[in-house]
Design a protein around this motif. Sequence first.
Motif, PDB file in Angstrom:
ATOM      1  N   LEU A  77     -22.654  20.277   2.673  1.00  0.00           N
ATOM      2  CA  LEU A  77     -23.849  19.855   1.954  1.00  0.00           C
ATOM      3  C   LEU A  77     -24.363  20.968   1.033  1.00  0.00           C
ATOM      4  O   LEU A  77     -24.911  20.687  -0.042  1.00  0.00           O
ATOM      5  N   ALA A  78     -24.167  22.210   1.443  1.00  0.00           N
ATOM      6  CA  ALA A  78     -24.592  23.335   0.601  1.00  0.00           C
ATOM      7  C   ALA A  78     -23.848  23.334  -0.726  1.00  0.00           C
ATOM      8  O   ALA A  78     -24.425  23.682  -1.760  1.00  0.00           O
ATOM      9  N   THR A  79     -22.602  22.894  -0.705  1.00  0.00           N
ATOM     10  CA  THR A  79     -21.861  22.822  -1.965  1.00  0.00           C
ATOM     11  C   THR A  79     -22.381  21.685  -2.838  1.00  0.00           C
ATOM     12  O   THR A  79     -22.319  21.768  -4.062  1.00  0.00           O
ATOM     13  N   VAL A  80     -22.908  20.630  -2.208  1.00  0.00           N
ATOM     14  CA  VAL A  80     -23.419  19.488  -2.970  1.00  0.00           C
ATOM     15  C   VAL A  80     -24.790  19.788  -3.572  1.00  0.00           C
ATOM     16  O   VAL A  80     -25.042  19.499  -4.748  1.00  0.00           O
ATOM     17  N   VAL A  81     -25.701  20.369  -2.784  1.00  0.00           N
ATOM     18  CA  VAL A  81     -27.072  20.594  -3.258  1.00  0.00           C
ATOM     19  C   VAL A  81     -27.288  22.012  -3.787  1.00  0.00           C
ATOM     20  O   VAL A  81     -28.388  22.342  -4.220  1.00  0.00           O
ATOM     21  N   ASN A  82     -26.271  22.840  -3.706  1.00  0.00           N
ATOM     22  CA  ASN A  82     -26.312  24.231  -4.186  1.00  0.00           C
ATOM     23  C   ASN A  82     -27.385  25.057  -3.476  1.00  0.00           C
ATOM     24  O   ASN A  82     -27.993  25.941  -4.055  1.00  0.00           O
ATOM     25  N   SER A  83     -27.668  24.720  -2.198  1.00  0.00           N
ATOM     26  CA  SER A  83     -28.624  25.489  -1.414  1.00  0.00           C
ATOM     27  C   SER A  83     -28.272  25.342   0.060  1.00  0.00           C
ATOM     28  O   SER A  83     -28.331  24.238   0.611  1.00  0.00           O
ATOM     29  N   GLU A  84     -27.929  26.462   0.683  1.00  0.00           N
ATOM     30  CA  GLU A  84     -27.566  26.399   2.101  1.00  0.00           C
ATOM     31  C   GLU A  84     -28.787  26.101   2.970  1.00  0.00           C
ATOM     32  O   GLU A  84     -28.684  25.396   3.978  1.00  0.00           O
ATOM     33  N   ALA A  85     -29.957  26.570   2.609  1.00  0.00           N
ATOM     34  CA  ALA A  85     -31.172  26.323   3.388  1.00  0.00           C
ATOM     35  C   ALA A  85     -31.548  24.836   3.359  1.00  0.00           C
ATOM     36  O   ALA A  85     -31.887  24.249   4.388  1.00  0.00           O
ATOM     37  N   LEU A  86     -31.503  24.230   2.178  1.00  0.00           N
ATOM     38  CA  LEU A  86     -31.815  22.812   2.069  1.00  0.00           C
ATOM     39  C   LEU A  86     -30.794  21.971   2.840  1.00  0.00           C
ATOM     40  O   LEU A  86     -31.152  21.003   3.520  1.00  0.00           O
ATOM     41  N   ALA A  87     -29.542  22.345   2.775  1.00  0.00           N
ATOM     42  CA  ALA A  87     -28.497  21.633   3.503  1.00  0.00           C
ATOM     43  C   ALA A  87     -28.741  21.717   5.008  1.00  0.00           C
ATOM     44  O   ALA A  87     -28.616  20.721   5.727  1.00  0.00           O
ATOM     45  N   GLY A 147     -30.316  19.191  10.124  1.00  0.00           N
ATOM     46  CA  GLY A 147     -31.157  19.306  11.321  1.00  0.00           C
ATOM     47  C   GLY A 147     -32.032  18.080  11.515  1.00  0.00           C
ATOM     48  O   GLY A 147     -32.220  17.605  12.643  1.00  0.00           O
ATOM     49  N   ALA A 148     -32.584  17.532  10.441  1.00  0.00           N
ATOM     50  CA  ALA A 148     -33.437  16.347  10.538  1.00  0.00           C
ATOM     51  C   ALA A 148     -32.652  15.128  11.017  1.00  0.00           C
ATOM     52  O   ALA A 148     -33.149  14.334  11.836  1.00  0.00           O
TER      53      ALA A 148
END
Length: 141
Positions: A81-91, A96-97
């Motif tokens: 997901l970090a590769t998709v949204v370009n943010s590891e924290a958001l991923a 987690g949710a």
Amino acid sequence: MADPNAGRPLGGNGTPGSIQGLLGDALRETTDLARKEIALFRTEMSNNLRSLFLGLAMMVGAAVFAVVALLVLTDALVKWLATVVNSEALAALIVGAVFLAIGIGLALWGRSAMSLSTLTPTRTTRQVRQDARVLSERVSG
């Protein structure tokens, strides 16, 4: 000619009902009824406890599923997901949710299976009320 004893209750020895015979019959029937009610109560409580333990097993299974899923899939999913949204924290937040929602759903399902209302012996209660009504009708009638 009609039998003068027709329709009269019979005593314990098959003769037209004496008070002692009728009382003996009533006592035997009451004892038999009480035994059957206790057997019904035991059976129903056994089934209800089985349901309770099944709910407990579901809760344990839910916890195991949640831990395993979190440990095995979280890292891989977060990295993808970090590769998709370009943010590891958001991923990490999104993943987690989703796992939290799954865990809560399983816990609620298990809790409903373990509620006190599943332990209530409803059939026994209904049967005892019905038997009490029939006995009071026999006594009064």
